[in-house]
Design a protein around this motif. Structure first.
Motif, PDB file in Angstrom:
ATOM      1  N   THR A   1      51.308  39.218  37.626  1.00 21.70           N
ATOM      2  CA  THR A   1      49.861  39.057  37.504  1.00 21.70           C
ATOM      3  C   THR A   1      49.212  39.407  38.836  1.00 21.70           C
ATOM      4  OG1 THR A   1      48.109  37.604  36.693  1.00 21.70           O
ATOM      5  CG2 THR A   1      49.767  36.576  38.082  1.00 21.70           C
ATOM      6  N   SER A   2      47.907  39.757  38.772  1.00 21.60           N
ATOM      7  CA  SER A   2      47.303  40.377  39.961  1.00 21.60           C
ATOM      8  C   SER A   2      46.820  39.375  41.003  1.00 21.60           C
ATOM      9  CB  SER A   2      46.147  41.284  39.531  1.00 21.60           C
ATOM     10  OG  SER A   2      45.173  40.546  38.827  1.00 21.60           O
ATOM     11  N   MET A   3      46.544  38.112  40.611  1.00 23.26           N
ATOM     12  CA  MET A   3      46.118  37.132  41.615  1.00 23.26           C
ATOM     13  C   MET A   3      47.349  36.548  42.303  1.00 23.26           C
ATOM     14  SD  MET A   3      42.884  35.176  39.924  1.00 23.26           S
ATOM     15  CE  MET A   3      41.233  35.845  40.122  1.00 23.26           C
ATOM     16  N   GLY A   4      47.169  36.012  43.499  1.00 24.91           N
ATOM     17  CA  GLY A   4      48.329  35.633  44.296  1.00 24.91           C
ATOM     18  C   GLY A   4      48.397  34.176  44.672  1.00 24.91           C
ATOM     19  N   LEU A   5      48.555  33.929  45.957  1.00 25.76           N
ATOM     20  CA  LEU A   5      48.584  32.559  46.487  1.00 25.76           C
ATOM     21  C   LEU A   5      47.290  31.841  46.128  1.00 25.76           C
ATOM     22  CD1 LEU A   5      49.974  30.515  48.553  1.00 25.76           C
ATOM     23  CD2 LEU A   5      48.392  31.468  50.232  1.00 25.76           C
ATOM     24  N   THR A   6      46.193  32.609  46.188  1.00 24.99           N
ATOM     25  CA  THR A   6      44.865  32.102  45.826  1.00 24.99           C
ATOM     26  C   THR A   6      44.226  33.121  44.870  1.00 24.99           C
ATOM     27  OG1 THR A   6      43.571  33.274  47.500  1.00 24.99           O
ATOM     28  CG2 THR A   6      44.690  31.257  48.224  1.00 24.99           C
ATOM     29  N   PRO A   7      43.091  32.774  44.268  1.00 24.21           N
ATOM     30  CA  PRO A   7      42.463  33.736  43.329  1.00 24.21           C
ATOM     31  C   PRO A   7      41.732  34.888  44.033  1.00 24.21           C
ATOM     32  CG  PRO A   7      41.840  31.468  42.827  1.00 24.21           C
ATOM     33  CD  PRO A   7      42.461  31.451  44.188  1.00 24.21           C
ATOM     34  N   LEU A   8      42.206  35.279  45.193  1.00 20.11           N
ATOM     35  CA  LEU A   8      41.548  36.350  45.948  1.00 20.11           C
ATOM     36  C   LEU A   8      42.223  37.712  45.757  1.00 20.11           C
ATOM     37  CD1 LEU A   8      39.504  37.256  48.138  1.00 20.11           C
ATOM     38  CD2 LEU A   8      41.082  36.427  49.866  1.00 20.11           C
ATOM     39  N   GLU A   9      43.528  37.696  45.512  1.00 23.73           N
ATOM     40  CA  GLU A   9      44.281  38.957  45.456  1.00 23.73           C
ATOM     41  C   GLU A   9      43.993  39.737  44.165  1.00 23.73           C
ATOM     42  OE1 GLU A   9      48.510  38.292  45.915  1.00 23.73           O
ATOM     43  OE2 GLU A   9      48.963  40.422  45.837  1.00 23.73           O
ATOM     44  N   GLY A  10      44.234  41.041  44.242  1.00 25.66           N
ATOM     45  CA  GLY A  10      44.217  41.848  43.022  1.00 25.66           C
ATOM     46  C   GLY A  10      42.956  42.658  42.837  1.00 25.66           C
ATOM     47  N   LEU A  11      42.268  42.429  41.714  1.00 23.56           N
ATOM     48  CA  LEU A  11      41.109  43.231  41.341  1.00 23.56           C
ATOM     49  C   LEU A  11      39.936  43.003  42.276  1.00 23.56           C
ATOM     50  CD1 LEU A  11      41.129  42.558  37.490  1.00 23.56           C
ATOM     51  CD2 LEU A  11      42.149  44.487  38.733  1.00 23.56           C
TER      52      LEU A  11
ATOM     53  N   MET B   1      34.714  51.980  42.051  1.00 23.51           N
ATOM     54  CA  MET B   1      35.785  51.217  42.711  1.00 23.51           C
ATOM     55  C   MET B   1      36.289  50.104  41.800  1.00 23.51           C
ATOM     56  SD  MET B   1      34.038  50.828  46.450  1.00 23.51           S
ATOM     57  CE  MET B   1      35.198  49.625  47.082  1.00 23.51           C
ATOM     58  N   TYR B   2      35.360  49.433  41.167  1.00 25.55           N
ATOM     59  CA  TYR B   2      35.670  48.287  40.308  1.00 25.55           C
ATOM     60  C   TYR B   2      36.560  48.712  39.132  1.00 25.55           C
ATOM     61  CZ  TYR B   2      34.438  44.039  37.605  1.00 25.55           C
ATOM     62  OH  TYR B   2      34.460  42.869  36.890  1.00 25.55           O
ATOM     63  N   PHE B   3      36.199  49.805  38.484  1.00 22.27           N
ATOM     64  CA  PHE B   3      36.973  50.280  37.327  1.00 22.27           C
ATOM     65  C   PHE B   3      38.319  50.869  37.763  1.00 22.27           C
ATOM     66  CE2 PHE B   3      32.713  51.240  35.005  1.00 22.27           C
ATOM     67  CZ  PHE B   3      32.577  49.892  34.713  1.00 22.27           C
ATOM     68  N   TYR B   4      38.290  51.599  38.886  1.00 18.95           N
ATOM     69  CA  TYR B   4      39.497  52.276  39.370  1.00 18.95           C
ATOM     70  C   TYR B   4      40.624  51.278  39.623  1.00 18.95           C
ATOM     71  CZ  TYR B   4      42.432  55.109  42.486  1.00 18.95           C
ATOM     72  OH  TYR B   4      43.484  55.759  43.074  1.00 18.95           O
ATOM     73  N   ARG B   5      40.257  50.140  40.228  1.00 16.15           N
ATOM     74  CA  ARG B   5      41.271  49.122  40.551  1.00 16.15           C
ATOM     75  C   ARG B   5      41.916  48.577  39.268  1.00 16.15           C
ATOM     76  NH1 ARG B   5      41.413  45.514  45.269  1.00 16.15           N
ATOM     77  NH2 ARG B   5      40.329  47.128  46.397  1.00 16.15           N
ATOM     78  N   ILE B   6      41.111  48.410  38.220  1.00 12.97           N
ATOM     79  CA  ILE B   6      41.658  47.895  36.947  1.00 12.97           C
ATOM     80  C   ILE B   6      42.635  48.921  36.360  1.00 12.97           C
ATOM     81  CG2 ILE B   6      41.092  47.104  34.610  1.00 12.97           C
ATOM     82  CD1 ILE B   6      38.276  46.342  35.700  1.00 12.97           C
ATOM     83  N   THR B   7      42.221  50.196  36.368  1.00 11.48           N
ATOM     84  CA  THR B   7      43.097  51.252  35.835  1.00 11.48           C
ATOM     85  C   THR B   7      44.429  51.274  36.595  1.00 11.48           C
ATOM     86  OG1 THR B   7      41.126  52.549  35.364  1.00 11.48           O
ATOM     87  CG2 THR B   7      43.214  53.712  35.264  1.00 11.48           C
ATOM     88  N   LYS B   8      44.354  51.142  37.921  1.00 11.89           N
ATOM     89  CA  LYS B   8      45.575  51.176  38.730  1.00 11.89           C
ATOM     90  C   LYS B   8      46.527  50.048  38.356  1.00 11.89           C
ATOM     91  CE  LYS B   8      44.684  51.256  43.249  1.00 11.89           C
ATOM     92  NZ  LYS B   8      44.775  51.519  44.692  1.00 11.89           N
ATOM     93  N   TYR B   9      45.979  48.856  38.157  1.00 15.49           N
ATOM     94  CA  TYR B   9      46.837  47.723  37.782  1.00 15.49           C
ATOM     95  C   TYR B   9      47.464  47.923  36.411  1.00 15.49           C
ATOM     96  CZ  TYR B   9      46.714  44.433  41.594  1.00 15.49           C
ATOM     97  OH  TYR B   9      46.943  43.815  42.790  1.00 15.49           O
ATOM     98  N   ILE B  10      46.693  48.506  35.486  1.00 17.45           N
ATOM     99  CA  ILE B  10      47.266  48.739  34.151  1.00 17.45           C
ATOM    100  C   ILE B  10      48.442  49.708  34.284  1.00 17.45           C
ATOM    101  CG2 ILE B  10      46.828  49.711  31.850  1.00 17.45           C
ATOM    102  CD1 ILE B  10      43.963  48.617  32.069  1.00 17.45           C
ATOM    103  N   GLY B  11      48.253  50.760  35.086  1.00 15.03           N
ATOM    104  CA  GLY B  11      49.347  51.717  35.317  1.00 15.03           C
ATOM    105  C   GLY B  11      50.558  51.026  35.925  1.00 15.03           C
ATOM    106  N   ALA B  12      50.317  50.154  36.888  1.00 13.64           N
ATOM    107  CA  ALA B  12      51.425  49.459  37.555  1.00 13.64           C
ATOM    108  C   ALA B  12      52.178  48.563  36.571  1.00 13.64           C
ATOM    109  CB  ALA B  12      50.874  48.612  38.708  1.00 13.64           C
ATOM    110  N   TYR B  13      51.427  47.872  35.704  1.00 13.62           N
ATOM    111  CA  TYR B  13      52.088  46.946  34.790  1.00 13.62           C
ATOM    112  C   TYR B  13      52.776  47.663  33.632  1.00 13.62           C
ATOM    113  CZ  TYR B  13      50.174  43.139  37.504  1.00 13.62           C
ATOM    114  OH  TYR B  13      49.893  42.263  38.523  1.00 13.62           O
ATOM    115  N   ALA B  14      52.263  48.847  33.270  1.00 10.32           N
ATOM    116  CA  ALA B  14      52.991  49.651  32.283  1.00 10.32           C
ATOM    117  C   ALA B  14      54.345  50.024  32.878  1.00 10.32           C
ATOM    118  CB  ALA B  14      52.188  50.897  31.917  1.00 10.32           C
TER     119      ALA B  14
END
Ligand SMILES: Nc1ncnc2c1ncn2[C@@H]1O[C@H](COP(=O)(O)OP(=O)(O)O)[C@@H](O)[C@H]1O
Ligand SMILES: CC(=O)OP(=O)(O)O
Ligand SMILES: [Mg+2]
Length: 400
Positions: A226-236, A304-317
């Protein structure tokens, strides 16, 4: 059985009262600006009308008392007496590694939630205040804690560890925990019912895109990343949070601007993300309006906002060696069709095809991919509160 759900934040308390036999919402609302000038309670009446009641709410116990008074008031009341409430379920943000499911609150649970305050300094103290307030005002009523981190406890070690000296994991529990777990759990299960497929054998990417946002890779019904980490700051990139950023940029800014750790934390959590880039607002509806007006900074922010989501979907696929279902939820994911279309545009290589007509849907369960899309793309409105209420009821039933 009547269950009250409380989501206590640092300056707010959201609540929903359910009749569990019918899953009917008897009352709902929230207090905002606790401890600040101008605090108020906003409630949604059964006819959908919103009502604001202004009142000074200096701290959480007064806030919970105010909610109880409203729940029983002659004008807006949903119950005659507070004794009709059989249980209270709390959203608790950080359960560390101690909780992989929801639990009945007792002294040991309270002590464990207290221990997690260091890991969730913005949320856990407020969650505890809500628990104490109910203990004080309704001492006989059982309370249940439902953790944002619980669903993500199945992540493997290679996914949750940070590549820093291992001793910090051992000494302080520095690792990725993940959040919005109640939402990811609910939607990843619900989508299988909706599509009529078993959870076993399924590879699902759940995108919870609201003001806070996170994505999870769910394989066989279990979270593997999942994209969030130690705190809800990481990821998207989020409404006011930066999401992923080079640690080097953080230390550089701190040195250049002479910022303390707390000041840097505020900058990354409250002044970054959409707000930091767009500057006018953190709200996606306002950003979208500015994009429609052709404002350059708004267009860049949205990209930027959409691009980050697309990147995570690619990573999780990649993490799951493929994907069968991509699911959107949260205020943005459920409502903003342009966001879903933009995110999926570069996923054609995975066999994703969006049906523009189906994608017009807002806030309801729907398939938005074409019939020949290799991956099903689905909207499932999340319901964190009902999930908390259901867990609370199940735990009480097990106990009796
Ligand atoms: N109809 C809509 N169209 C586009 N965005 C929306 C819509 N409704 C809500 N949003 C956006 O969803 C976000 C809030 O999502 P929500 O899931 O309620 O957040 P949170 O629970 O984190 O506070 C805001 O950015 C808001 O602008
Ligand atoms: C964990 C988190 O980001 O929560 P929220 O979306 O309620 O801000
Ligand atoms: Mg939310």
């Amino acid at each position: 059985m009547k269950v009250l759900v409380l989501n206590c934040g640092s300056s707010s308390i959201k609540y929903k009262l359910y009749e569990m036999t019918t899953k009917q919402v008897l009352a709902q609302g929230g207090i905002e600006k606790i401890g600040l000038p101008g605090s108020f309670l906003k409630l949604t009446l059964p006819n959908g009308e919103k009502k604001i009641i202004e009142k000074d709410v200096p701290e959480h116990t007064t806030g919970v008392q105010f909610i109880f008074d409203t729940l029983t008031s002659p004008e807006y009341g949903a119950v005659k007496s507070l004794h009709e409430i059989n249980a209270v379920g709390h959203r608790v943000l950080h359960g560390g590694t101690k909780f992989s499911g929801s639990v009945l609150i007792d002294d040991a649970v309270i002590a464990a939630v207290e221990e997690c305050c260091d890991l969730g300094p913005l949320h856990n103290p407020a969650n505890l205040k809500g628990i104490y307030a109910v203990q004080q005002l309704l001492p006989e009523v059982p309370q249940v804690a439902v953790f944002d981190t619980a669903f993500h406890q199945t992540m493997p070690d290679y996914a949750y560890l940070y590549a820093i000296p291992y001793r910090y994991f051992e000494k302080y529990g520095i690792r990725r925990y993940g959040f919005h777990g109640t939402s990811h759990r609910y939607i990843s299960k619900r989508v299988c019912e909706f599509l009529g497929i078993p959870q076993e054998g399924s590879r699902i990417i759940t995108c919870h895109i609201g003001n806070g946002g996170s994505i999870a890779a769910v394989k066989d019904g279990k979270c593997i990343d999942t994209s969030m980490g130690l705190t809800p700051l990481e990821g998207l990139m989020m409404g006011t949070r930066s999401g992923d950023i080079d640690g080097g940029a953080i230390t550089y800014i701190m040195k250049k601007e002479g910022l303390t750790p707390d000041e840097m934390s505020t900058l990354l959590n409250k002044k970054s993300g959409v707000l930091g880039m767009f500057e006018k607002s953190s709200d996606m509806r306002e950003l979208e309006a500015a994009v429609q007006n052709g404002e350059e900074r708004a267009i860049l922010t949205e990209k930027m906002y959409f691009y980050r989501i697309t990147k995570y979907i690619g990573a999780y696929a990649a993490a799951m060696n493929g994907v069968d279902v991509i699911l959107f939820t949260g205020g943005v994911g459920e409502n903003q069709s342009s966001a879903r279309a933009a995110v999926c545009k570069n996923l054609e290589y995975l066999g994703v095809k969006i049906d523009d007509e189906r994608n017009k849907v807002r806030g309801e369960e729907a398939i938005i991919s074409t019939d020949d899309s290799k991956v099903k793309v689905v909207v499932i409105p999340t319901d964190e509160e009902l999930t908390i209420a259901t867990d609370t009821m199940n735990i009480l039933n097990e106990r009796n």
